[in-house]
Design a protein around this motif. Sequence first.
Motif, PDB file in Angstrom:
ATOM      1  N   LEU A 294       0.866  -1.175   0.000  1.00  0.00           N
ATOM      2  CA  LEU A 294       0.000   0.000   0.000  1.00  0.00           C
ATOM      3  C   LEU A 294       0.903   1.225   0.000  1.00  0.00           C
ATOM      4  O   LEU A 294       1.793   1.340   0.851  1.00  0.00           O
ATOM      5  CB  LEU A 294      -0.893  -0.006   1.242  1.00  0.00           C
ATOM      6  N   LYS A 295       0.700   2.138  -0.949  1.00  0.00           N
ATOM      7  CA  LYS A 295       1.586   3.300  -1.023  1.00  0.00           C
ATOM      8  C   LYS A 295       0.928   4.442  -1.775  1.00  0.00           C
ATOM      9  O   LYS A 295       0.035   4.251  -2.607  1.00  0.00           O
ATOM     10  CB  LYS A 295       2.904   2.925  -1.686  1.00  0.00           C
ATOM     11  N   LEU A 296       1.396   5.636  -1.477  1.00  0.00           N
ATOM     12  CA  LEU A 296       1.004   6.861  -2.157  1.00  0.00           C
ATOM     13  C   LEU A 296       2.247   7.474  -2.773  1.00  0.00           C
ATOM     14  O   LEU A 296       3.278   7.609  -2.115  1.00  0.00           O
ATOM     15  CB  LEU A 296       0.382   7.843  -1.171  1.00  0.00           C
ATOM     16  N   SER A 297       2.142   7.861  -4.058  1.00  0.00           N
ATOM     17  CA  SER A 297       3.273   8.435  -4.784  1.00  0.00           C
ATOM     18  C   SER A 297       2.850   9.712  -5.488  1.00  0.00           C
ATOM     19  O   SER A 297       1.662   9.914  -5.781  1.00  0.00           O
ATOM     20  CB  SER A 297       3.826   7.434  -5.822  1.00  0.00           C
ATOM     21  N   ASP A 298       3.822  10.569  -5.780  1.00  0.00           N
ATOM     22  CA  ASP A 298       3.546  11.825  -6.479  1.00  0.00           C
ATOM     23  C   ASP A 298       3.271  11.618  -7.959  1.00  0.00           C
ATOM     24  O   ASP A 298       2.782  12.532  -8.629  1.00  0.00           O
ATOM     25  CB  ASP A 298       4.733  12.785  -6.339  1.00  0.00           C
ATOM     26  N   GLU A 299       3.593  10.432  -8.472  1.00  0.00           N
ATOM     27  CA  GLU A 299       3.481  10.185  -9.904  1.00  0.00           C
ATOM     28  C   GLU A 299       2.892   8.807 -10.139  1.00  0.00           C
ATOM     29  O   GLU A 299       3.165   7.865  -9.379  1.00  0.00           O
ATOM     30  CB  GLU A 299       4.871  10.271 -10.551  1.00  0.00           C
ATOM     31  N   PRO A 300       2.065   8.635 -11.169  1.00  0.00           N
ATOM     32  CA  PRO A 300       1.522   7.306 -11.484  1.00  0.00           C
ATOM     33  C   PRO A 300       2.626   6.319 -11.846  1.00  0.00           C
ATOM     34  O   PRO A 300       3.750   6.706 -12.187  1.00  0.00           O
ATOM     35  CB  PRO A 300       0.608   7.563 -12.683  1.00  0.00           C
ATOM     36  N   SER A 301       2.274   5.059 -11.818  1.00  0.00           N
ATOM     37  CA  SER A 301       3.265   4.010 -12.075  1.00  0.00           C
ATOM     38  C   SER A 301       3.956   4.171 -13.415  1.00  0.00           C
ATOM     39  O   SER A 301       5.155   3.934 -13.535  1.00  0.00           O
ATOM     40  CB  SER A 301       2.594   2.636 -12.010  1.00  0.00           C
ATOM     41  N   ASP A 302       3.213   4.568 -14.448  1.00  0.00           N
ATOM     42  CA  ASP A 302       3.790   4.701 -15.780  1.00  0.00           C
ATOM     43  C   ASP A 302       3.873   6.152 -16.229  1.00  0.00           C
ATOM     44  O   ASP A 302       3.959   6.431 -17.427  1.00  0.00           O
ATOM     45  CB  ASP A 302       2.976   3.883 -16.787  1.00  0.00           C
ATOM     46  N   GLY A 303       3.823   7.091 -15.271  1.00  0.00           N
ATOM     47  CA  GLY A 303       4.039   8.499 -15.605  1.00  0.00           C
ATOM     48  C   GLY A 303       2.759   9.221 -15.981  1.00  0.00           C
ATOM     49  O   GLY A 303       1.731   8.614 -16.305  1.00  0.00           O
ATOM     50  N   TRP A 304       2.846  10.555 -15.978  1.00  0.00           N
ATOM     51  CA  TRP A 304       1.672  11.372 -16.280  1.00  0.00           C
ATOM     52  C   TRP A 304       1.290  11.332 -17.754  1.00  0.00           C
ATOM     53  O   TRP A 304       0.129  11.517 -18.108  1.00  0.00           O
ATOM     54  CB  TRP A 304       1.903  12.809 -15.820  1.00  0.00           C
ATOM     55  N   GLY A 305       2.259  11.043 -18.631  1.00  0.00           N
ATOM     56  CA  GLY A 305       1.928  10.907 -20.043  1.00  0.00           C
ATOM     57  C   GLY A 305       0.975   9.750 -20.276  1.00  0.00           C
ATOM     58  O   GLY A 305       0.000   9.860 -21.036  1.00  0.00           O
ATOM     59  N   ARG A 306       1.235   8.622 -19.628  1.00  0.00           N
ATOM     60  CA  ARG A 306       0.344   7.453 -19.728  1.00  0.00           C
ATOM     61  C   ARG A 306      -1.026   7.801 -19.148  1.00  0.00           C
ATOM     62  O   ARG A 306      -2.061   7.405 -19.697  1.00  0.00           O
ATOM     63  CB  ARG A 306       0.969   6.267 -18.997  1.00  0.00           C
TER      64      ARG A 306
END
Length: 319
Positions: A294-306
Amino acid sequence: MPFKDILEQAKARADGFAKQHNINLPPQIAAQLAPSQQRPAGNPSYAPPIPGNKPHNPTPQGQLQPYWRPAFSPNSQVSEHFKHQLGDHGWGNNELQNYVASPENSFYTPDGKLVLRAIARGGQFTSARLTSHSTLSRQRGSLVAVATPPCAEGIWPALWLLPNEPFQWPNEGEFDILETWNADGVNHSCLHWGHFNGEDWNKHRVMETNVADMARRPIRYEFVWEQDEHKGRNDGGGRAVWYIDGRAIMKAEIPAGTRRISDWQIIINVAMGGNVCQGKRPADGHYDMVVHELKLSDEPSDGWGRFQADFASAPEGHP
Protein backbone atom coordinates in the motif's frame (compact mmCIF):
# COMPACT_ATOMS: atom_id res chain seq x y z
CA MET A 1 -26.61 -8.86 -12.18
CA PRO A 2 -30.25 -7.81 -12.86
CA PHE A 3 -30.85 -4.07 -12.68
CA LYS A 4 -33.39 -4.58 -9.89
CA ASP A 5 -30.74 -6.24 -7.68
CA ILE A 6 -28.22 -3.48 -8.43
CA LEU A 7 -30.79 -0.82 -7.50
CA GLU A 8 -31.69 -2.62 -4.27
CA GLN A 9 -28.02 -2.83 -3.29
CA ALA A 10 -27.54 0.85 -4.11
CA LYS A 11 -30.50 1.83 -1.98
CA ALA A 12 -29.31 -0.36 0.88
CA ARG A 13 -25.90 1.22 0.71
CA ALA A 14 -27.37 4.74 0.73
CA ASP A 15 -29.44 3.93 3.79
CA GLY A 16 -26.40 2.40 5.48
CA PHE A 17 -24.21 5.42 4.99
CA ALA A 18 -26.98 7.78 6.03
CA LYS A 19 -27.41 5.95 9.33
CA GLN A 20 -23.66 5.51 9.84
CA HIS A 21 -23.04 9.26 9.47
CA ASN A 22 -26.27 10.40 11.18
CA ILE A 23 -27.75 11.83 7.99
CA ASN A 24 -31.48 12.53 7.80
CA LEU A 25 -32.72 11.61 4.36
CA PRO A 26 -35.78 13.30 2.84
CA PRO A 27 -38.96 11.25 3.45
CA GLN A 28 -39.45 10.45 -0.25
CA ILE A 29 -35.96 8.90 -0.33
CA ALA A 30 -36.19 7.14 3.01
CA ALA A 31 -39.42 5.47 1.92
CA GLN A 32 -37.51 3.70 -0.85
CA LEU A 33 -34.82 2.32 1.44
CA ALA A 34 -36.56 -0.40 3.45
CA PRO A 35 -34.04 -3.10 4.33
CA SER A 36 -34.33 -6.37 2.43
CA GLN A 37 -35.28 -9.54 4.19
CA GLN A 38 -32.44 -11.89 5.05
CA ARG A 39 -32.26 -15.17 3.23
CA PRO A 40 -31.07 -18.51 4.60
CA ALA A 41 -27.37 -18.80 5.30
CA GLY A 42 -25.01 -19.41 2.41
CA ASN A 43 -22.30 -22.02 2.40
CA PRO A 44 -18.92 -20.74 1.11
CA SER A 45 -16.75 -23.46 -0.31
CA TYR A 46 -13.65 -22.41 1.61
CA ALA A 47 -12.10 -19.87 3.94
CA PRO A 48 -8.98 -18.78 2.06
CA PRO A 49 -5.62 -19.08 3.81
CA ILE A 50 -3.12 -16.25 3.72
CA PRO A 51 -1.64 -16.27 0.19
CA GLY A 52 2.09 -16.73 -0.17
CA ASN A 53 4.57 -14.67 -2.13
CA LYS A 54 3.12 -15.40 -5.54
CA PRO A 55 4.47 -12.82 -8.03
CA HIS A 56 1.98 -10.24 -9.26
CA ASN A 57 4.16 -8.56 -11.92
CA PRO A 58 3.53 -4.93 -10.99
CA THR A 59 4.10 -2.14 -13.47
CA PRO A 60 7.74 -0.92 -13.23
CA GLN A 61 8.17 2.26 -11.20
CA GLY A 62 11.84 3.01 -11.85
CA GLN A 63 13.32 5.16 -9.12
CA LEU A 64 10.02 6.71 -8.07
CA GLN A 65 9.78 6.84 -4.28
CA PRO A 66 6.42 6.87 -2.48
CA TYR A 67 5.69 9.69 -0.04
CA TRP A 68 3.67 7.31 2.20
CA ARG A 69 4.17 3.59 2.56
CA PRO A 70 3.17 2.01 5.88
CA ALA A 71 5.64 -0.58 7.09
CA PHE A 72 3.80 -3.86 7.55
CA SER A 73 6.21 -5.04 10.21
CA PRO A 74 5.22 -7.64 12.82
CA ASN A 75 7.30 -5.60 15.29
CA SER A 76 4.89 -2.65 15.04
CA GLN A 77 1.24 -2.07 15.84
CA VAL A 78 -1.45 -1.77 13.17
CA SER A 79 -2.69 1.31 15.04
CA GLU A 80 0.57 3.10 14.18
CA HIS A 81 -0.73 3.73 10.65
CA PHE A 82 -4.47 3.05 10.96
CA LYS A 83 -7.39 3.89 13.21
CA HIS A 84 -9.63 0.96 14.15
CA GLN A 85 -13.27 1.87 13.60
CA LEU A 86 -15.33 -0.16 16.05
CA GLY A 87 -18.87 -1.37 16.48
CA ASP A 88 -21.54 -4.04 15.93
CA HIS A 89 -24.49 -1.75 15.17
CA GLY A 90 -25.04 -3.08 11.64
CA TRP A 91 -23.46 -0.01 10.04
CA GLY A 92 -26.85 0.97 8.63
CA ASN A 93 -26.81 -2.07 6.35
CA ASN A 94 -27.91 -4.86 8.72
CA GLU A 95 -24.34 -6.20 8.69
CA LEU A 96 -23.44 -9.00 11.09
CA GLN A 97 -19.89 -8.18 12.09
CA ASN A 98 -18.55 -6.53 15.19
CA TYR A 99 -15.55 -4.45 14.14
CA VAL A 100 -12.89 -4.88 16.82
CA ALA A 101 -9.26 -3.91 17.42
CA SER A 102 -8.21 -7.45 18.35
CA PRO A 103 -4.87 -8.72 16.96
CA GLU A 104 -6.85 -11.80 15.91
CA ASN A 105 -8.67 -9.66 13.34
CA SER A 106 -5.96 -7.27 12.09
CA PHE A 107 -2.25 -7.98 12.15
CA TYR A 108 1.03 -7.96 10.22
CA THR A 109 2.56 -11.22 9.04
CA PRO A 110 6.24 -12.15 9.45
CA ASP A 111 6.76 -11.68 5.71
CA GLY A 112 5.41 -8.12 5.72
CA LYS A 113 1.71 -8.24 4.85
CA LEU A 114 -1.31 -6.60 6.45
CA VAL A 115 -4.20 -8.98 7.13
CA LEU A 116 -7.79 -8.06 7.99
CA ARG A 117 -9.41 -11.29 9.15
CA ALA A 118 -13.17 -11.72 9.34
CA ILE A 119 -14.13 -14.61 11.63
CA ALA A 120 -17.45 -16.46 11.78
CA ARG A 121 -17.58 -18.69 14.82
CA GLY A 122 -20.75 -20.25 16.22
CA GLY A 123 -23.01 -17.37 15.29
CA GLN A 124 -20.50 -14.70 16.35
CA PHE A 125 -18.95 -12.48 13.68
CA THR A 126 -15.87 -10.29 14.18
CA SER A 127 -13.85 -8.33 11.64
CA ALA A 128 -11.71 -5.21 11.16
CA ARG A 129 -12.26 -1.80 9.62
CA LEU A 130 -9.16 0.39 9.28
CA THR A 131 -8.88 4.07 8.33
CA SER A 132 -5.48 5.55 7.51
CA HIS A 133 -4.19 8.28 9.81
CA SER A 134 -2.61 9.83 6.71
CA THR A 135 -4.63 11.63 4.07
CA LEU A 136 -3.78 11.52 0.37
CA SER A 137 -2.13 14.91 1.01
CA ARG A 138 -1.43 15.88 -2.61
CA GLN A 139 -3.30 17.73 -5.37
CA ARG A 140 -2.31 14.95 -7.73
CA GLY A 141 -0.82 11.55 -7.21
CA SER A 142 -1.25 7.78 -7.21
CA LEU A 143 -2.57 5.25 -4.72
CA VAL A 144 -1.37 1.68 -5.30
CA ALA A 145 -2.78 -1.27 -3.37
CA VAL A 146 -1.79 -4.86 -4.04
CA ALA A 147 -4.31 -7.10 -2.33
CA THR A 148 -5.93 -10.52 -2.32
CA PRO A 149 -9.56 -10.15 -1.20
CA PRO A 150 -11.59 -12.95 0.39
CA CYS A 151 -14.37 -14.24 -1.86
CA ALA A 152 -17.22 -16.18 -0.29
CA GLU A 153 -20.95 -15.94 0.26
CA GLY A 154 -21.77 -13.34 2.89
CA ILE A 155 -18.37 -11.64 2.62
CA TRP A 156 -17.93 -8.05 1.37
CA PRO A 157 -14.30 -6.79 1.32
CA ALA A 158 -13.52 -3.23 0.27
CA LEU A 159 -10.69 -0.72 -0.11
CA TRP A 160 -12.05 2.77 -0.70
CA LEU A 161 -11.74 6.50 -0.02
CA LEU A 162 -13.80 8.97 1.98
CA PRO A 163 -13.10 12.57 3.01
CA ASN A 164 -11.46 13.18 6.36
CA GLU A 165 -14.11 13.44 9.09
CA PRO A 166 -16.31 15.33 9.61
CA PHE A 167 -17.88 15.30 6.16
CA GLN A 168 -21.26 15.21 4.46
CA TRP A 169 -22.02 11.91 2.76
CA PRO A 170 -22.64 11.44 -0.07
CA ASN A 171 -22.38 15.06 -1.22
CA GLU A 172 -18.64 15.35 -0.60
CA GLY A 173 -17.96 12.12 -2.44
CA GLU A 174 -16.83 8.50 -2.23
CA PHE A 175 -14.35 6.57 -4.40
CA ASP A 176 -14.48 2.74 -4.33
CA ILE A 177 -11.35 1.03 -5.61
CA LEU A 178 -11.64 -2.61 -4.50
CA GLU A 179 -15.09 -3.96 -3.79
CA THR A 180 -16.65 -7.38 -4.30
CA TRP A 181 -19.30 -9.45 -2.54
CA ASN A 182 -20.76 -12.96 -2.35
CA ALA A 183 -17.85 -14.46 -4.34
CA ASP A 184 -19.18 -12.88 -7.54
CA GLY A 185 -15.68 -12.59 -9.08
CA VAL A 186 -16.42 -8.98 -10.02
CA ASN A 187 -14.68 -5.81 -8.89
CA HIS A 188 -17.01 -2.84 -8.53
CA SER A 189 -15.25 0.51 -9.13
CA CYS A 190 -17.45 3.42 -8.09
CA LEU A 191 -17.73 7.18 -7.71
CA HIS A 192 -20.65 8.54 -5.66
CA TRP A 193 -21.56 12.15 -4.89
CA GLY A 194 -25.34 12.05 -4.51
CA HIS A 195 -28.26 10.09 -3.09
CA PHE A 196 -30.10 7.32 -4.92
CA ASN A 197 -33.17 9.33 -5.88
CA GLY A 198 -34.62 10.87 -9.02
CA GLU A 199 -32.85 14.18 -8.62
CA ASP A 200 -29.45 12.56 -8.04
CA TRP A 201 -29.84 9.61 -10.41
CA ASN A 202 -26.83 10.69 -12.46
CA LYS A 203 -24.48 11.29 -9.51
CA HIS A 204 -23.04 7.78 -9.52
CA ARG A 205 -20.50 6.12 -11.79
CA VAL A 206 -19.90 2.38 -11.66
CA MET A 207 -17.75 -0.06 -13.62
CA GLU A 208 -17.85 -3.84 -13.15
CA THR A 209 -14.65 -5.72 -13.99
CA ASN A 210 -14.55 -9.52 -14.07
CA VAL A 211 -11.55 -10.86 -12.14
CA ALA A 212 -12.35 -14.55 -11.86
CA ASP A 213 -9.18 -15.46 -9.93
CA MET A 214 -9.21 -12.51 -7.51
CA ALA A 215 -9.24 -14.79 -4.44
CA ARG A 216 -6.25 -16.80 -5.67
CA ARG A 217 -3.60 -14.17 -6.40
CA PRO A 218 -2.57 -10.62 -5.53
CA ILE A 219 -4.43 -8.06 -7.64
CA ARG A 220 -2.81 -4.70 -8.32
CA TYR A 221 -5.17 -1.76 -7.96
CA GLU A 222 -4.18 1.82 -8.74
CA PHE A 223 -6.14 5.04 -8.42
CA VAL A 224 -4.64 8.17 -10.02
CA TRP A 225 -5.99 11.69 -9.56
CA GLU A 226 -5.11 15.25 -10.53
CA GLN A 227 -6.72 18.53 -9.44
CA ASP A 228 -5.98 22.22 -9.90
CA GLU A 229 -4.10 23.37 -6.81
CA HIS A 230 -5.88 26.73 -6.92
CA LYS A 231 -9.35 25.22 -6.46
CA GLY A 232 -11.17 25.60 -3.14
CA ARG A 233 -12.02 22.93 -0.55
CA ASN A 234 -15.25 21.82 -2.23
CA ASP A 235 -14.85 23.16 -5.76
CA GLY A 236 -14.29 19.75 -7.30
CA GLY A 237 -12.71 19.70 -10.73
CA GLY A 238 -9.93 17.49 -12.00
CA ARG A 239 -9.75 13.93 -13.27
CA ALA A 240 -9.27 10.38 -11.98
CA VAL A 241 -8.51 6.98 -13.51
CA TRP A 242 -8.99 3.54 -11.90
CA TYR A 243 -6.61 0.68 -12.86
CA ILE A 244 -6.60 -3.07 -12.29
CA ASP A 245 -3.38 -4.97 -13.03
CA GLY A 246 -2.07 -1.99 -15.01
CA ARG A 247 -5.16 -1.65 -17.22
CA ALA A 248 -7.27 1.52 -17.11
CA ILE A 249 -10.78 0.28 -16.39
CA MET A 250 -12.66 3.50 -15.58
CA LYS A 251 -12.25 7.28 -15.69
CA ALA A 252 -14.23 10.18 -14.23
CA GLU A 253 -14.17 13.92 -13.94
CA ILE A 254 -14.17 14.91 -10.28
CA PRO A 255 -17.56 16.51 -9.56
CA ALA A 256 -18.13 19.98 -8.16
CA GLY A 257 -19.03 19.92 -4.49
CA THR A 258 -16.80 16.96 -3.62
CA ARG A 259 -14.03 17.42 -1.08
CA ARG A 260 -10.50 18.06 -2.28
CA ILE A 261 -8.93 14.64 -2.75
CA SER A 262 -5.84 15.75 -0.81
CA ASP A 263 -8.10 15.63 2.27
CA TRP A 264 -9.31 12.05 1.76
CA GLN A 265 -8.39 8.92 3.74
CA ILE A 266 -8.00 5.24 2.87
CA ILE A 267 -10.47 2.74 4.34
CA ILE A 268 -9.99 -1.04 4.34
CA ASN A 269 -12.61 -3.38 5.77
CA VAL A 270 -14.30 -6.77 5.48
CA ALA A 271 -18.06 -6.66 6.08
CA MET A 272 -20.17 -9.75 6.68
CA GLY A 273 -23.79 -10.35 5.67
CA GLY A 274 -26.18 -7.43 5.38
CA ASN A 275 -28.27 -6.00 2.59
CA VAL A 276 -25.48 -5.72 0.01
CA CYS A 277 -24.79 -9.44 0.49
CA GLN A 278 -28.53 -10.01 0.01
CA GLY A 279 -28.88 -11.50 3.49
CA LYS A 280 -26.38 -14.29 2.88
CA ARG A 281 -24.41 -15.28 5.98
CA PRO A 282 -20.85 -16.62 5.92
CA ALA A 283 -20.23 -20.17 7.09
CA ASP A 284 -17.98 -20.70 10.10
CA GLY A 285 -14.37 -20.01 9.24
CA HIS A 286 -11.97 -17.14 8.65
CA TYR A 287 -11.86 -14.85 5.62
CA ASP A 288 -8.67 -12.88 5.02
CA MET A 289 -8.18 -9.62 3.18
CA VAL A 290 -4.42 -9.68 2.55
CA VAL A 291 -2.76 -6.37 1.65
CA HIS A 292 0.66 -7.06 0.16
CA GLU A 293 1.52 -3.43 -0.55
CA LEU A 294 0.00 0.00 0.00
CA LYS A 295 1.59 3.30 -1.02
CA LEU A 296 1.00 6.86 -2.16
CA SER A 297 3.27 8.44 -4.78
CA ASP A 298 3.55 11.82 -6.48
CA GLU A 299 3.48 10.18 -9.90
CA PRO A 300 1.52 7.31 -11.48
CA SER A 301 3.27 4.01 -12.07
CA ASP A 302 3.79 4.70 -15.78
CA GLY A 303 4.04 8.50 -15.60
CA TRP A 304 1.67 11.37 -16.28
CA GLY A 305 1.93 10.91 -20.04
CA ARG A 306 0.34 7.45 -19.73
CA PHE A 307 -2.33 8.92 -17.44
CA GLN A 308 -3.24 11.55 -20.05
CA ALA A 309 -3.54 8.89 -22.74
CA ASP A 310 -5.58 6.62 -20.47
CA PHE A 311 -7.97 9.40 -19.56
CA ALA A 312 -8.54 10.05 -23.26
CA SER A 313 -9.32 6.40 -24.02
CA ALA A 314 -10.66 4.76 -20.83
CA PRO A 315 -14.42 4.23 -20.47
CA GLU A 316 -16.57 6.25 -18.11
CA GLY A 317 -18.55 4.36 -15.52
CA HIS A 318 -22.25 3.93 -16.20
CA PRO A 319 -24.81 5.73 -14.02
